[in-house]
Design a protein around this motif. Sequence first.
Motif, short mmCIF file in Angstrom:
data_model
loop_
_atom_site.label_atom_id
_atom_site.label_comp_id
_atom_site.label_asym_id
_atom_site.label_seq_id
_atom_site.Cartn_x
_atom_site.Cartn_y
_atom_site.Cartn_z
N GLU A 191 -4.69 -1.61 -6.25
CA GLU A 191 -4.47 -1.34 -4.83
C GLU A 191 -3.20 -2.04 -4.36
N GLU A 192 -2.37 -1.25 -3.64
CA GLU A 192 -1.13 -1.82 -3.11
C GLU A 192 -1.44 -2.71 -1.91
N PRO A 193 -0.68 -3.78 -1.79
CA PRO A 193 -0.94 -4.67 -0.64
C PRO A 193 -0.62 -3.95 0.67
N TYR A 194 -1.34 -4.32 1.71
CA TYR A 194 -1.15 -3.70 3.03
C TYR A 194 0.24 -4.07 3.55
N PRO A 195 1.08 -3.07 3.95
CA PRO A 195 2.46 -3.37 4.40
C PRO A 195 2.46 -4.19 5.68
#
Length: 261
Positions: A191-195
């Motif tokens: 999961e990509e980190p929240y921008p």
Amino acid sequence: MPNTDFRPPNPAAGYHRVTTTRRFRYLVQDPAHTLRVTWITQDLACPACAVDTGLLLVLDEPAGDGMVQVTCPAGHQWADPRVDRHHFAAYSRLNGFVTPDPDWFWVMEAGFGEEPPPPIDYAHDIAGAAKYVAKRAKSTVKSKVKGTVRRETRKARRAVTNAAKAPVTALRSAWNQQAGPAPEAEPEPEEEPYPDIPSVAKYRKAYGMEPRRRGPRCLVCEDTGRIPGTPITCTECDGPAAAAMAAAERRAARARNPKSR
């Protein structure tokens, strides 16, 4: 007096209480001997029901009992003159180990009191112990035999089950060899980190938009100090002068303490 109280025996205080399980014997003089006193024993029994076991004998010397009070299991009570009170008191003291007087040992030696228990039947006890040991040995051997039979039965049942499943196991192995190894599962994407989203003020500054102006502090007079269209002074705020003074005080405080910015 009847035996209505059930106090524990207290030979030292003169309260003698003896509960019997076997026959109780008292002493009488043998009429066949006239030259010297010879004692013989007689069994004490209830005169109403002729019960001679489980009797309760009580002698309360402080209460002035002249005779021993006897009670049978059926509830019959009587004062028995055949039981000598001195013999009974000596027997109670000797049994209770209360100031034993050696001069009264002859009372128990003559047979006064509860008859002794029957002798131990060693032959019967030895035979019973031998039977118990043989029974336990037989039970142990029987348990071992049963365990061996169960173990062999389980082995045979397992062998029959494996033989019945052998064709299915062979077909499954052949199918797995023909199909090849199972494909490896794809790893799940991380999961990509929240921008980090910038504030609205930075967007306005980047696109050259005017900064959003803050509305009036007082919604009644709109920071004018008077209600619009009337000469009435606003009571909800202190007016523009007070607001300007508060702002000046805040600026002065920041100037005095730059670290608080």
